[in-house]
Design a protein around this motif. Sequence first.
Motif, short mmCIF file in Angstrom:
data_model
loop_
_atom_site.label_atom_id
_atom_site.label_comp_id
_atom_site.label_asym_id
_atom_site.label_seq_id
_atom_site.Cartn_x
_atom_site.Cartn_y
_atom_site.Cartn_z
N VAL A 151 -34.05 -18.85 -71.14
CA VAL A 151 -35.60 -19.24 -71.13
C VAL A 151 -35.73 -20.55 -72.29
O VAL A 151 -35.87 -21.65 -71.70
CB VAL A 151 -36.46 -17.98 -71.44
N ASP A 152 -34.89 -20.15 -73.09
CA ASP A 152 -34.88 -21.82 -74.43
C ASP A 152 -34.05 -22.52 -73.69
O ASP A 152 -34.73 -24.45 -73.90
CB ASP A 152 -34.30 -20.41 -75.42
N LEU A 153 -33.12 -22.73 -73.19
CA LEU A 153 -32.60 -23.64 -72.84
C LEU A 153 -33.24 -24.77 -71.35
O LEU A 153 -32.94 -25.68 -71.28
CB LEU A 153 -31.12 -23.27 -71.90
N VAL A 154 -34.05 -23.07 -70.18
CA VAL A 154 -34.97 -24.65 -69.72
C VAL A 154 -36.12 -25.16 -70.62
O VAL A 154 -36.09 -26.18 -70.15
CB VAL A 154 -36.00 -23.43 -68.58
N ARG A 155 -36.47 -24.82 -71.28
CA ARG A 155 -37.41 -24.85 -72.32
C ARG A 155 -36.69 -26.37 -72.91
O ARG A 155 -37.26 -27.64 -72.91
CB ARG A 155 -37.90 -24.82 -73.21
N ARG A 156 -35.68 -26.66 -73.31
CA ARG A 156 -35.02 -26.78 -75.00
C ARG A 156 -34.95 -28.67 -73.46
O ARG A 156 -34.98 -29.65 -74.00
CB ARG A 156 -34.20 -26.44 -75.16
N HIS A 157 -34.34 -28.20 -72.51
CA HIS A 157 -34.05 -29.43 -71.33
C HIS A 157 -34.69 -30.11 -70.43
O HIS A 157 -34.23 -30.13 -69.56
CB HIS A 157 -32.54 -28.98 -71.55
N ARG A 158 -35.81 -29.51 -70.70
CA ARG A 158 -36.32 -29.86 -69.99
C ARG A 158 -36.42 -29.53 -67.86
O ARG A 158 -36.00 -30.55 -67.26
CB ARG A 158 -37.62 -31.13 -69.63
N VAL A 159 -35.42 -27.93 -67.91
CA VAL A 159 -34.86 -28.14 -66.65
C VAL A 159 -35.42 -28.36 -64.95
O VAL A 159 -36.90 -27.15 -66.09
CB VAL A 159 -34.19 -27.04 -66.67
N GLU A 160 -35.26 -28.95 -64.43
CA GLU A 160 -36.60 -28.75 -63.26
C GLU A 160 -36.21 -28.03 -62.23
O GLU A 160 -37.27 -27.92 -61.05
CB GLU A 160 -36.12 -30.35 -62.74
N TRP A 161 -34.44 -27.11 -62.44
CA TRP A 161 -34.73 -26.59 -60.98
C TRP A 161 -33.08 -25.45 -61.88
O TRP A 161 -32.32 -26.12 -62.10
CB TRP A 161 -34.07 -27.52 -60.06
N VAL A 162 -33.41 -24.39 -60.69
CA VAL A 162 -32.88 -23.74 -61.54
C VAL A 162 -32.63 -22.39 -60.22
O VAL A 162 -33.01 -22.09 -59.85
CB VAL A 162 -32.88 -22.38 -62.51
N GLN A 163 -30.96 -22.12 -60.45
CA GLN A 163 -30.87 -20.82 -58.98
C GLN A 163 -30.75 -19.73 -60.26
O GLN A 163 -29.28 -19.29 -60.98
CB GLN A 163 -30.22 -21.01 -58.48
N LEU A 164 -31.35 -18.24 -59.66
CA LEU A 164 -30.85 -17.13 -60.65
C LEU A 164 -30.46 -16.14 -59.35
O LEU A 164 -30.78 -16.34 -58.33
CB LEU A 164 -32.01 -16.71 -61.32
N THR A 165 -30.21 -15.23 -59.97
CA THR A 165 -30.10 -13.85 -59.09
C THR A 165 -30.43 -12.55 -59.56
O THR A 165 -31.48 -13.06 -60.13
CB THR A 165 -28.56 -12.87 -59.45
N PRO A 166 -31.25 -11.91 -58.80
CA PRO A 166 -32.66 -11.25 -58.83
C PRO A 166 -31.98 -10.68 -60.45
O PRO A 166 -32.94 -9.99 -61.27
CB PRO A 166 -32.41 -9.45 -57.35
N THR A 167 -30.72 -10.21 -60.70
CA THR A 167 -30.38 -9.54 -61.73
C THR A 167 -30.93 -10.24 -63.01
O THR A 167 -32.30 -9.88 -64.47
CB THR A 167 -29.27 -9.15 -62.04
N HIS A 168 -31.12 -11.44 -62.86
CA HIS A 168 -31.44 -12.73 -64.22
C HIS A 168 -32.91 -12.50 -63.53
O HIS A 168 -33.20 -12.37 -64.82
CB HIS A 168 -30.87 -14.24 -63.13
N MET A 169 -33.51 -12.59 -62.53
CA MET A 169 -35.06 -12.24 -62.77
C MET A 169 -35.94 -11.29 -63.44
O MET A 169 -36.32 -11.57 -63.67
CB MET A 169 -34.87 -12.49 -60.92
N ARG A 170 -34.92 -9.97 -63.07
CA ARG A 170 -35.12 -8.53 -63.91
C ARG A 170 -35.05 -8.85 -65.56
O ARG A 170 -36.26 -8.43 -65.97
CB ARG A 170 -34.01 -7.71 -63.46
N GLU A 171 -34.17 -9.59 -65.73
CA GLU A 171 -34.42 -9.36 -67.66
C GLU A 171 -34.72 -10.29 -68.10
O GLU A 171 -35.95 -10.04 -69.05
CB GLU A 171 -32.29 -9.71 -67.68
N ILE A 172 -34.91 -11.57 -66.79
CA ILE A 172 -36.24 -12.20 -68.33
C ILE A 172 -37.44 -11.97 -67.74
O ILE A 172 -38.20 -11.94 -68.86
CB ILE A 172 -36.08 -13.93 -67.05
N LEU A 173 -37.74 -10.99 -67.03
CA LEU A 173 -39.27 -10.52 -67.21
C LEU A 173 -38.71 -9.64 -67.79
O LEU A 173 -40.85 -9.45 -68.53
CB LEU A 173 -39.75 -9.99 -65.90
N MET A 174 -38.36 -9.37 -68.29
CA MET A 174 -38.66 -8.28 -69.00
C MET A 174 -38.44 -8.20 -70.26
O MET A 174 -39.24 -7.61 -71.75
CB MET A 174 -36.91 -6.78 -68.83
N LEU A 175 -38.22 -9.56 -71.17
CA LEU A 175 -39.19 -10.64 -72.05
C LEU A 175 -40.22 -9.98 -72.82
O LEU A 175 -40.88 -10.54 -71.85
CB LEU A 175 -38.49 -11.75 -72.56
N ALA A 176 -40.53 -10.28 -74.40
CA ALA A 176 -41.53 -9.97 -74.18
C ALA A 176 -42.58 -11.68 -74.40
O ALA A 176 -44.08 -10.96 -73.57
CB ALA A 176 -41.39 -9.82 -75.94
#
Lengths: 489, 314
Positions: A220-245
């Motif tokens: 999440v920090d990398l997306v924010r800091r580098h103004r990322v425009e396109w990313v590919q994630l796996t469902p596992t990544h997606m679940r972990e990110i959603l679990m962040l506070a």
Amino acid sequence: MTLPVHRRIADIARAEPGRTALIGFDADLAEQTLSWGELAESVEDAAAALRAALDPDVPSCVVVEAANTLGAATGIAAALAAEVPVFPLNPATPAAERDVLLGLLGRRYGHVHLMDVGNRPGPAIVSATPPSTRDGAVAYLLATGASTGVPKISARPGPLRYDPARTPSLVIRQTGWRTGQRQLIVGPLYHAAPFTAFVDALLDLNTVVLQPFFAAQWTVDLVRRHRVEWVQLTPTHMREILMLADADPAAFDSLRALLHTAAACDADTKRGWIDLLGPERVFELYGATEGIGVTLARGDEWLARPGTVGRGVLTQLRVLGDDGAPVAPGEAGTVFMRTPQRVGRSDYVNDQLVRTTPDGFATVGDRGRLDRDGYLYLEPRDHGTINVGGEKVDPNEVEAALLAHPAVVDAVALAVPHRTLGSVVGVQVVLRPEVSVRKADLAAHCGRRLAGYKIPKHFTFVDRLPRSAAGKIQRWRLAADHEGGAPTP
Amino acid sequence: MNPTVDDVLDTGYRHPRDPVELWLARQWQEVIGFAVGIRENFFELGGNSLDAARVVNAVLEDLGVQLPLNVMTEHPTVESLAARLREHNAQLSGPLVEIQRGDGTAPPLFLVHPANGQVGPYAGLAQALGEDFSVFGLQAAGLYSDVDPVASVRAMAHSYVEAVRAVRPTGPYLLGGCSTGAAVAHEMAVRLTEEGAEVRLLALVDAGLLDTGPRFDQPPGDPAAVLDRWKELDLVPWDATPGFVGRAARVWQANEDAVRDWAPRPYSGPLDVLLSPSHDRPAFADWPSAVTREHTPRDGDVAGALRGLIGGTG
């Protein structure tokens, strides 16, 4: 107009030498940046060294230990520029599995070179068997466990060319990809999806941020800091990110698209991301490594038809019954796909082919059904393969490893539900009478034979396993007793 | 046991030796799914980067230290990562040490430290007992912080009962210990039953049945020489200091003094004593209780005997 890789990289470097090509991290996680000018220079240098090291009379390939680092990315780019078939290897592959993979490469290539950390090719590993002579150049080779979990290698016909109209493919263009975008690569470069995204990025002027390993908050920090425009994630990544506070929607403002692939995504995770980004920025792609066709579903399509993996893009879909005839809409069968985009016919190096019908429809064996509007729904795989966060594990391989332990009499491996990985490997083990063994010892024993994700996480010691008279494990009888209900497919 | 099998089974489990190692080993057990020794490689046991991130997060939450996210790659064993966190031993020096979190079907077992004040050696016992059992250790004050050791069995029992009540306000209670811990556990059982709580198990174990970690036979003359000896025997972390030997000596002396000045009061519950066939009969076998049951664990299997006692009563 098409261009060879080395020309394309040189053109970009000449036009925009100071533009950022790669952002990565060293061993201490200090950020490093490589401009297109610097990248082009390193690539040219490594490609020249590679070409000089090869015996022109022997079919050769190069293996790059593909951690998500600037060095590995440069090594891959150099091999593509030199037009030497490149195989990105998981650096953590245990010796036994590495031998199997190198053996598979040796069936096709007389010489296999390992690239060192300085991107210099090592001495040739000479194949014990004379390589099979096959026509056609190969751009790159990828490990794939499409159906059984036993390592296989799939070859992408080459040489690779930059074609402004086709790089990346039209399918990927439909997922919000733009030339010159900032892309974050989270998955490892030795996996098909991140690897091909990297290759497209290289040819399409992207600025690539390479995350060396996944940690949700960091992504999440990398997306924010580098103004990322396109990313590919796996469902596992997606679940972990959603679990962040603080999965803060604002962190993803710059993001034009999230593309996810690999393991089936559960509905809660999918909805969570659609809530976070809005349906227009969430894309799901289904398509095997073998590149026989793809389907794409945007978030709004998925909301209208929950569970679908979308419609074919430049791909015709057919669901065929066991008799080879198409089944009615809504009925399940084997999913076949046909696409004019298929570049030649990718095949397995180890003599196993994708099944293809006479009129050019091909399958990797997945089962599913189509609705009347042509939307595809996949069925759970039925051959016992355990899907650990997108990695396929053959239960037989795990069982064989356990049986090699002197204390183990019998063993069966099953999928056990897991909060973020979807499933993990669980085993039921029968020990010799009067013998006790620590679970950690069994895990360490497996760890000497298997890649990390194949090591069982749950060990249950039992007195006996249900086997049929023929000795076959009756998995359905285990499923009912297993903690957490039926194992997930 | 089949001797050829035996050779392969022993991969050198080594128990944690101080609070930081104990704490890390328990975090590992929770993310990996089974108990590990301090020299086992996290990733070779199937731990992945997501699991590693959880450990890093737990370190931040419990110890307040932000480790680099890739710290586990550099420090893939409990021993090695603990060396980075050693200064946080003081934060974990309270009497109660959670050794193993079980599934909650049986009440937790509280094990009181032997004369050296340490509870690391109980980690091996917890594992042998089975991962479904919850086990807490009670460690002596003064080993990892500059407080004075407690030289009274009654005072130790008082503060340990408070610590136990804090995590488990009502019984039933399972208590055990060896050496000094036998006396303190007996005193705790008397106190708890006086307060009206149910003590379901009081198990006193002959110290000869357990590896109890570093020990003194007499007050140490040269701490540096003692430290070298302990390191040679692999009883303390490699970065332990002569200062630790000094503190350990004071704790040991306090424990010895405490037991010498203590006399057991009558205990109204049953007392289970685990005896070693090769040792003299310990004094605790004759301490006052409603009924004393003697057990001599087969093959020295203390865990098996305890499991039988807990299972039979729980």
